[in-house]
Each structure stands twice: as structure tokens, then as C-alpha cells.
Scaffold this motif. Structure first.
Motif, PDB file in Angstrom:
ATOM      1  N   PRO A  62       0.844  -1.201   0.000  1.00 17.44           N
ATOM      2  CA  PRO A  62       0.000   0.000   0.000  1.00 17.44           C
ATOM      3  C   PRO A  62       0.878   1.249   0.000  1.00 17.44           C
ATOM      4  O   PRO A  62       2.095   1.135  -0.054  1.00 17.44           O
ATOM      5  CB  PRO A  62      -0.777  -0.133   1.311  1.00 17.44           C
ATOM      6  CG  PRO A  62       0.132  -0.898   2.201  1.00 17.44           C
ATOM      7  CD  PRO A  62       0.981  -1.787   1.327  1.00 17.44           C
ATOM      8  N   GLY A  63       0.254   2.390   0.048  1.00 13.21           N
ATOM      9  CA  GLY A  63       1.040   3.622   0.140  1.00 13.21           C
ATOM     10  C   GLY A  63       1.473   4.128  -1.225  1.00 13.21           C
ATOM     11  O   GLY A  63       1.035   3.636  -2.253  1.00 13.21           O
ATOM     12  N   THR A  64       2.373   5.100  -1.182  1.00 13.64           N
ATOM     13  CA  THR A  64       2.792   5.782  -2.408  1.00 13.64           C
ATOM     14  C   THR A  64       4.208   5.373  -2.758  1.00 13.64           C
ATOM     15  O   THR A  64       5.093   5.448  -1.924  1.00 13.64           O
ATOM     16  CB  THR A  64       2.776   7.307  -2.188  1.00 13.64           C
ATOM     17  OG1 THR A  64       1.530   7.658  -1.620  1.00 13.64           O
ATOM     18  CG2 THR A  64       2.968   8.050  -3.493  1.00 13.64           C
ATOM     19  N   HIS A  65       4.412   4.890  -3.965  1.00 12.31           N
ATOM     20  CA  HIS A  65       5.775   4.656  -4.440  1.00 12.31           C
ATOM     21  C   HIS A  65       5.864   4.843  -5.938  1.00 12.31           C
ATOM     22  O   HIS A  65       4.994   4.385  -6.677  1.00 12.31           O
ATOM     23  CB  HIS A  65       6.328   3.287  -4.018  1.00 12.31           C
ATOM     24  CG  HIS A  65       5.274   2.253  -3.762  1.00 12.31           C
ATOM     25  ND1 HIS A  65       4.886   1.320  -4.677  1.00 12.31           N
ATOM     26  CD2 HIS A  65       4.482   2.048  -2.671  1.00 12.31           C
ATOM     27  CE1 HIS A  65       3.936   0.559  -4.175  1.00 12.31           C
ATOM     28  NE2 HIS A  65       3.659   0.975  -2.963  1.00 12.31           N
ATOM     29  N   GLY A  66       6.916   5.539  -6.354  1.00 10.70           N
ATOM     30  CA  GLY A  66       7.107   5.823  -7.773  1.00 10.70           C
ATOM     31  C   GLY A  66       6.107   6.861  -8.251  1.00 10.70           C
ATOM     32  O   GLY A  66       5.325   7.392  -7.464  1.00 10.70           O
ATOM     33  N   PRO A  67       6.137   7.133  -9.544  1.00  3.79           N
ATOM     34  CA  PRO A  67       5.210   8.124 -10.095  1.00  3.79           C
ATOM     35  C   PRO A  67       3.753   7.705  -9.927  1.00  3.79           C
ATOM     36  O   PRO A  67       2.880   8.528  -9.709  1.00  3.79           O
ATOM     37  CB  PRO A  67       5.573   8.194 -11.581  1.00  3.79           C
ATOM     38  CG  PRO A  67       6.714   7.275 -11.801  1.00  3.79           C
ATOM     39  CD  PRO A  67       6.997   6.519 -10.548  1.00  3.79           C
ATOM     40  N   ILE A  68       3.504   6.408 -10.005  1.00  6.09           N
ATOM     41  CA  ILE A  68       2.146   5.902  -9.772  1.00  6.09           C
ATOM     42  C   ILE A  68       2.262   4.531  -9.117  1.00  6.09           C
ATOM     43  O   ILE A  68       2.931   3.641  -9.636  1.00  6.09           O
ATOM     44  CB  ILE A  68       1.307   5.870 -11.068  1.00  6.09           C
ATOM     45  CG1 ILE A  68      -0.097   5.344 -10.798  1.00  6.09           C
ATOM     46  CG2 ILE A  68       1.965   5.080 -12.169  1.00  6.09           C
ATOM     47  CD1 ILE A  68      -1.079   5.619 -11.914  1.00  6.09           C
ATOM     48  N   SER A  69       1.654   4.383  -7.949  1.00  5.01           N
ATOM     49  CA  SER A  69       1.749   3.115  -7.213  1.00  5.01           C
ATOM     50  C   SER A  69       1.045   2.012  -7.992  1.00  5.01           C
ATOM     51  O   SER A  69       0.074   2.263  -8.701  1.00  5.01           O
ATOM     52  CB  SER A  69       1.097   3.254  -5.844  1.00  5.01           C
ATOM     53  OG  SER A  69       1.717   4.279  -5.112  1.00  5.01           O
ATOM     54  N   ALA A  70       1.558   0.779  -7.813  1.00  2.82           N
ATOM     55  CA  ALA A  70       0.998  -0.353  -8.560  1.00  2.82           C
ATOM     56  C   ALA A  70      -0.504  -0.494  -8.294  1.00  2.82           C
ATOM     57  O   ALA A  70      -1.282  -0.742  -9.215  1.00  2.82           O
ATOM     58  CB  ALA A  70       1.733  -1.635  -8.197  1.00  2.82           C
ATOM     59  N   TRP A  71      -0.918  -0.314  -7.049  1.00  2.00           N
ATOM     60  CA  TRP A  71      -2.347  -0.504  -6.744  1.00  2.00           C
ATOM     61  C   TRP A  71      -3.197   0.581  -7.411  1.00  2.00           C
ATOM     62  O   TRP A  71      -4.342   0.322  -7.769  1.00  2.00           O
ATOM     63  CB  TRP A  71      -2.596  -0.579  -5.235  1.00  2.00           C
ATOM     64  CG  TRP A  71      -2.292   0.666  -4.443  1.00  2.00           C
ATOM     65  CD1 TRP A  71      -1.103   0.987  -3.870  1.00  2.00           C
ATOM     66  CD2 TRP A  71      -3.186   1.746  -4.134  1.00  2.00           C
ATOM     67  NE1 TRP A  71      -1.189   2.202  -3.229  1.00  2.00           N
ATOM     68  CE2 TRP A  71      -2.462   2.684  -3.359  1.00  2.00           C
ATOM     69  CE3 TRP A  71      -4.524   2.008  -4.425  1.00  2.00           C
ATOM     70  CZ2 TRP A  71      -3.030   3.864  -2.891  1.00  2.00           C
ATOM     71  CZ3 TRP A  71      -5.089   3.186  -3.948  1.00  2.00           C
ATOM     72  CH2 TRP A  71      -4.354   4.100  -3.192  1.00  2.00           C
ATOM     73  N   GLU A  72      -2.632   1.766  -7.607  1.00  2.00           N
ATOM     74  CA  GLU A  72      -3.384   2.820  -8.308  1.00  2.00           C
ATOM     75  C   GLU A  72      -3.504   2.495  -9.809  1.00  2.00           C
ATOM     76  O   GLU A  72      -4.510   2.791 -10.440  1.00  2.00           O
ATOM     77  CB  GLU A  72      -2.720   4.177  -8.105  1.00  2.00           C
ATOM     78  CG  GLU A  72      -2.829   4.669  -6.668  1.00  2.00           C
ATOM     79  CD  GLU A  72      -2.130   5.997  -6.437  1.00  2.00           C
ATOM     80  OE1 GLU A  72      -2.532   6.987  -7.055  1.00  2.00           O
ATOM     81  OE2 GLU A  72      -1.171   6.025  -5.640  1.00  2.00           O
ATOM     82  N   LEU A  73      -2.468   1.875 -10.335  1.00  2.00           N
ATOM     83  CA  LEU A  73      -2.508   1.408 -11.723  1.00  2.00           C
ATOM     84  C   LEU A  73      -3.622   0.361 -11.893  1.00  2.00           C
ATOM     85  O   LEU A  73      -4.373   0.361 -12.870  1.00  2.00           O
ATOM     86  CB  LEU A  73      -1.151   0.799 -12.065  1.00  2.00           C
ATOM     87  CG  LEU A  73      -0.674   0.806 -13.495  1.00  2.00           C
ATOM     88  CD1 LEU A  73      -0.648   2.211 -14.050  1.00  2.00           C
ATOM     89  CD2 LEU A  73       0.726   0.180 -13.571  1.00  2.00           C
ATOM     90  N   ARG A  74      -3.720  -0.535 -10.921  1.00  2.41           N
ATOM     91  CA  ARG A  74      -4.760  -1.579 -10.976  1.00  2.41           C
ATOM     92  C   ARG A  74      -6.159  -0.931 -10.932  1.00  2.41           C
ATOM     93  O   ARG A  74      -7.079  -1.381 -11.608  1.00  2.41           O
ATOM     94  CB  ARG A  74      -4.615  -2.552  -9.803  1.00  2.41           C
ATOM     95  CG  ARG A  74      -3.287  -3.288  -9.689  1.00  2.41           C
ATOM     96  CD  ARG A  74      -3.070  -4.330 -10.761  1.00  2.41           C
ATOM     97  NE  ARG A  74      -2.310  -3.814 -11.894  1.00  2.41           N
ATOM     98  CZ  ARG A  74      -0.980  -3.698 -11.936  1.00  2.41           C
ATOM     99  NH1 ARG A  74      -0.234  -4.078 -10.939  1.00  2.41           N
ATOM    100  NH2 ARG A  74      -0.384  -3.208 -13.008  1.00  2.41           N
ATOM    101  N   ILE A  75      -6.293   0.120 -10.119  1.00  3.25           N
ATOM    102  CA  ILE A  75      -7.585   0.821 -10.059  1.00  3.25           C
ATOM    103  C   ILE A  75      -7.916   1.428 -11.419  1.00  3.25           C
ATOM    104  O   ILE A  75      -9.050   1.361 -11.891  1.00  3.25           O
ATOM    105  CB  ILE A  75      -7.550   1.885  -8.940  1.00  3.25           C
ATOM    106  CG1 ILE A  75      -7.692   1.183  -7.588  1.00  3.25           C
ATOM    107  CG2 ILE A  75      -8.651   2.934  -9.133  1.00  3.25           C
ATOM    108  CD1 ILE A  75      -7.564   2.089  -6.395  1.00  3.25           C
ATOM    109  N   ALA A  76      -6.906   1.996 -12.084  1.00  3.35           N
ATOM    110  CA  ALA A  76      -7.140   2.621 -13.395  1.00  3.35           C
ATOM    111  C   ALA A  76      -7.608   1.600 -14.416  1.00  3.35           C
ATOM    112  O   ALA A  76      -8.462   1.886 -15.246  1.00  3.35           O
ATOM    113  CB  ALA A  76      -5.872   3.322 -13.873  1.00  3.35           C
TER     114      ALA A  76
END
Lengths: 251, 282
Positions: A62-76
Motif C-alpha cells: 500500500p502507500g505511495t511509491h514511484g510516479p504511480i503506485s501499482a495498486w493505483e494502476l490496478r484501479i485505473a
């Protein structure tokens, strides 16, 4: 985002913090488990595998890492992985797995498509115990996208939105054709609300003066504002988001 | 006649247009990000535009029973303004969105070194994100511009069969077809192509990999030009199947390369009562 209420709550006793939290925690878990189970019955094998992996990944990182976190990519990408009709439920589960707090929810909302923003709004009652995420609800209520307006008037708004903004939200539903059935906890919040009754009456007068029909929903809400009305009845529980996203006017 | 307009700037159009398009048979559109007429001066202005293409515009389209997808990019004209170029750094987080079906419009306007850089960078972004690319060919010095465009594609990681070169005409169609790229034609009231010339091009080159669009925007243009081309093709003796191929199946096949095309628009039609773009007080 600002946290106008956080410092104030920090001064509160643990008892109050605990009480607020109990409005989310114990109910959120079984509700989301049920949502997950329901979603699984609809998803095909590949989509289910994708979601299981994405949820594990979100829980592990969880949390923020890199320009876009992996979990945020999955949400997209949830729409094309699970199908548009199931993406909302998948996104709510991903936000929960990633333990998204108001700052992360705000980022996902602000950087999100309309569908992602709706999922954030649906996740709020499960993830945010206090009023910290209200700016997102208020943002959605400023739009004219009825899908966002419908998602904004859910259980989180019922719990936290101040009376003035809540009344305007109800009126906006009537203006834009969002069914008031989408307004969570309507009977309780409308009960004995004389100001809401005045606003509804004025709106009905304005419609009549223009020779336009008054929405049927208006009279339903007006009846609920009566002090003699029973402040119970239909209300959308925080634990029952559908698997297909915003209701009614999602189109 | 079912119509997919593969290039139209609905941001600049009215709800009357949406209604007329639906009545004419349009059921799907792709809106490429492009220049707005008034130059932008910062990346933030692009981001609000991208958000609109991913939020408000699909909502408006759905009210009229039209599926809306978009392509995102820094357009060639504004690639020359150093104040706008940083938007390239923001594109990766946008290109992962579900409704983004290509990188575009990219390509050349004045054929400057800055345009070379932006085009190469964005062809790479398309390859990195599994997306095809919509490439605008320039209005001025068109054939030279097409050749330079095709060179850039050949030097890129993107295969020509994942590239749509747009705004073609009689002078550029042959070399574009020989390259293996998809072929886009914009039909306009005064400039670009018209219906009869479009019929002649299709007679000569066939319907394979050909897409026809209205490219309607804020200038003199007509969002119903796709339908007029369909009617002209039928009148000229093309079959219903030919028309369906050009106006529906080809755009579905090209943008389908993204794996993100979703053509179901549920629960709406042009006359759906009470669920239009209401400001209140109607």
C-alpha cells in the motif's frame, strides 16, 4: 488536502475517536467481504485471477511509491480487466486492500476518470471514519454529472455533510433527476427539517409558476420533513454498495 | 446504418449535435485531444482538458446513446511551446485509463525539431502502454509531412499496423497505404476531403483499413459528414456491407487494438426523459 477536523478530533477523547471508528470498522469488513463474494460470482476466471492478484499486491504494497503506485494502476485498469459493470466493486475492494486514507483517496479521486471518482465516493463510508474526505463529496456535488452526484449522496454524506450542503444536495438531486432513493438515510436527515421543507416548497412554487410539473420525489421528501413523519424506513446501509456502480442515472 | 466516428472533437459541439448524430446512426465516437483554437500556456490546462475527456464528455455522450472514448497526447502545434511540453511527463498516468484507446493526435504541424522530439517520445509511449497511435498529417506541405511521419513511425517501436495516419487525401493515400498504416480521411464542408472524392478514393483503393471521420471541431465542420459519406457510397453502388466495414468495423478493429474499447451504452437514448444535461429549472 486540508484536515480542518483532524486537529479538533485529536483533542477529543479516545472514547469519541473509538465511537466514530466503530461506525466504520465492524460494519465495513463483512460488507466488503459480501461485496467481494458477490463480485466473484459474476467475474470470469481470468478477471477473478487478476482481481485476486491485484488485491494481494495492494495489501502487500500500500502507500505511495514511484510516479504511480501499482495498486493505483490496478484501479485505473479495473474496467478493462473486470468489465465496466464490475469495475466499481473491484475498485472499492482495491482501495480497501490498499488501506487508502484521505490523502490517497484524494489523489485517486483527483487523478481519476469519472468512474474512478465514483468508486472513491462509494469507498468513503468503508474507509474514512471522520469527516476528512468531505471535500471530495463537495467536489462531486458541484459537478453536473448525475453519476457523481448520485455517488456523493451516499452513507458518507448522510453521516458527515453539514445541513446546508446536505439540503442543497437533496435539491440538486431533484434538479438533475437523480432519484432521491439514492440519498442515504433520507428519512432520518429530512425529519423535522423545516428549512428543507421551505426550500422544497419554494422550488415547487417556482416550477408551478413556470407551468412545469413538480417532480414526484419532491413531495416524498416534503412528507419526510414533517415532524410527525417516522424518521425510519428506507435508507441505504453503508454496507450495501451494488456490484454495478452508481445506481439509477449511471448511463 | 451504424456509424463510429473515429475522430471528432465533441468538446466543441452542442447537445443538438449529439442528438442529430444519434438520429443519423452514430453510436460511438473517439475524441482525440488536440489544439483548442486558443493556445494553452501550462500543463495544468491540458490536465483539466484530459479530465474532461475522461469524465464530463463521456457523460454527455451517454445521454444521447453514444459511446465515447478518447486519445490523449500533446498535439503537434503546442509541442512547439516550451511552456506546454512538460505535459509529456504527466501522460503516462493518463494513458493507463480505461477509456484511452490510443495516443493521439500526434504528428507534425510545422515540421520542427520540437515536433520531431514530441512525436518520437509519444510513439514510444504508445508502444510502452500497448496502445495504437493516431497520427495527424500536416495541412501545409502535406506530402513531405506524410513522408517524414512515416519515417518517424518506421524508426519507432510501434508497428505500422498499429498506426492510423489521418487527414489523408488523393496526394498522400498511396504512400500511406504502402506503409501498412491504417488510413484516415476527414470529410469537411470546405477543406480536407468531401463525400464524392471519398467515394472515388474508396473505388480506387478499396475499403481495407480505411476509416472516415468528420473531425468536427470548433471550426467550420459538420458532425454528420460520416453519414453523408455512407449515403454517397450507397448511391454510388457500394454495398451495405462495404459501408458497415468503413463506418463501423474498421474503427472498431483499429481502436480495438487497445483492448479497451467498450461499446455498450446502457440506459439512455436521445429522448430519455429527465436525464439530459440539466442545469436545473428546465
Amino acid at each position: 488536502m486540508n484536515h480542518p477536523h483532524r486537529a479538533q478530533h485529536g483533542q477529543d477523547s479516545h472514547h469519541i475517536q473509538g465511537t466514530r471508528h466503530s461506525q466504520v470498522g465492524p460494519r465495513a469488513q463483512p460488507a466488503l467481504a459480501a461485496l467481494h463474494a458477490r463480485l466473484n460470482t459474476h467475474l470470469g476466471g481470468a478477471a477473478r485471477d487478476w482481481l485476486d492478484q491485484a488485491l494481494d499486491e495492494a495489501a502487500a504494497h500500500p502507500g505511495t511509491h514511484g510516479p504511480i503506485s501499482a495498486w493505483e494502476l490496478r484501479i485505473a485498469e479495473a474496467g478493462r480487466r473486470c468489465g465496466p459493470e464490475h469495475a466499481d466493486a473491484a475498485r472499492v475492494l482495491l482501495l480497501h486492500a490498499a488501506r487508502a486514507e484521505p490523502d490517497a483517496l484524494t489523489r485517486v479521486y483527483r487523478q481519476g476518470t469519472a468512474a474512478e471518482r465514483i468508486a472513491v465516493l462509494h469507498a468513503l463510508p468503508h474507509l474514512v471514519p471522520g469527516p476528512d474526505a468531505l471535500p471530495l463529496v463537495e467536489d462531486a456535488l458541484r459537478t453536473n454529472d448525475t453519476r457523481l452526484v448520485a455517488a456523493a449522496v451516499g452513507p458518507y454524506a448522510a453521516l458527515h455533510l453539514d445541513p446546508h450542503n446536505w439540503r442543497h444536495a437533496v435539491l440538486k438531486c431533484l434538479f438533475t433527476g437523480v432519484p432521491v432513493d439514492d440519498v442515504a438515510d433520507l428519512p432520518r436527515r429530512a425529519h423535522a427539517d423545516a428549512e428543507l421543507a421551505r426550500m422544497l416548497g419554494d422550488y415547487a412554487d417556482e416550477r408551478a409558476a413556470a407551468g412545469r410539473p413538480v417532480p414526484e420525489d419532491l413531495y416524498r421528501v416534503l412528507a419526510l420533513t414533517e415532524p410527525t413523519a417516522t424518521p425510519t424506513g428506507t435508507s441505504r446501509s453503508p454496507g450495501a454498495p451494488g456490484t454495478s456502480g452508481a445506481s439509477g442515472k449511471e448511463s | 446504418m451504424r456509424i463510429f466516428d473515429p475522430h471528432i472533437h465533441m468538446t466543441s459541439r452542442t447537445t443538438d449535435d449529439y442528438e442529430a448524430m444519434h438520429a443519423a446512426g452514430v453510436r460511438a465516437v473517439v475524441e482525440p485531444s488536440f489544439w483548442l483554437g486558443q493556445p494553452r500556456t501550462s500543463p495544468a490546462s491540458f490536465l483539466d482538458y484530459f479530465d474532461s475527456l475522461l469524465g464530463w464528455e463521456p457523460f454527455r455522450a451517454a445521454q444521447y446513446g453514444i459511446a465515447h472514448h478518447c486519445t490523449l497526447a500533446l498535439n503537434p502545434k503546442e509541442a512547439n511551446d516550451p511552456r506546454c511540453v512538460p505535459v509529456l511527463d504527466e501522460l503516462p498516468r493518463y494513458l493507463v485509463k480505461d477509456q484511452v484507446v490510443a495516443v493521439g493526435e500526434i504528428g507534425y504541424d510545422s515540421m520542427t525539431p520540437a515536433e520531431d522530439t514530441a512525436l518520437a517520445a509519444q510513439l514510444q509511449l504508445a508502444a510502452d502502454n500497448g496502445l495504437p497511435a493516431l497520427v495527424h498529417t500536416p495541412h501545409r506541405d502535406k506530402l513531405a509531412g506524410l513522408r517524414r511521419t512515416l519515417d518517424a513511425v518506421r524508426e519507432s517501436a510501434l508497428s505500422p499496423d498499429r498506426v492510423l495516419v489521418d487527414h489523408l487525401n488523393e496526394t498522400t493515400v498511396k504512400e500511406a497505404k504502402d506503409s501498412g498504416c491504417w488510413l484516415g480521411f476527414s470529410v469537411y464542408p470546405d477543406t480536407k476531403m468531401d463525400e464524392e472524392r471519398m467515394v472515388a478514393v474508396l473505388r480506387e483503393y478499396g475499403p481495407e483499413q480505411v476509416l472516415v471521420n468528420s473531425a468536427a471541431d470548433w471550426g467550420r465542420s459538420d458532425p454528420l459528414k460520416t453519414r453523408r459519406v455512407g449515403d454517397a457510397l450507397l448511391k454510388a453502388g457500394f454495398t451495405d456491407d462495404d459501408v458497415d466495414r468503413v463506418l463501423w468495423r474498421n474503427p472498431v478493429a483499429f481502436y480495438g487494438l487497445s483492448g479497451r474499447l467498450s461499446l455498450d451504452v446502457t440506459g439512455t437514448d436521445a429522448t430519455h426523459e429527465g436525464n439530459t444535461i440539466l442545469r436545473g429549472g428546465e
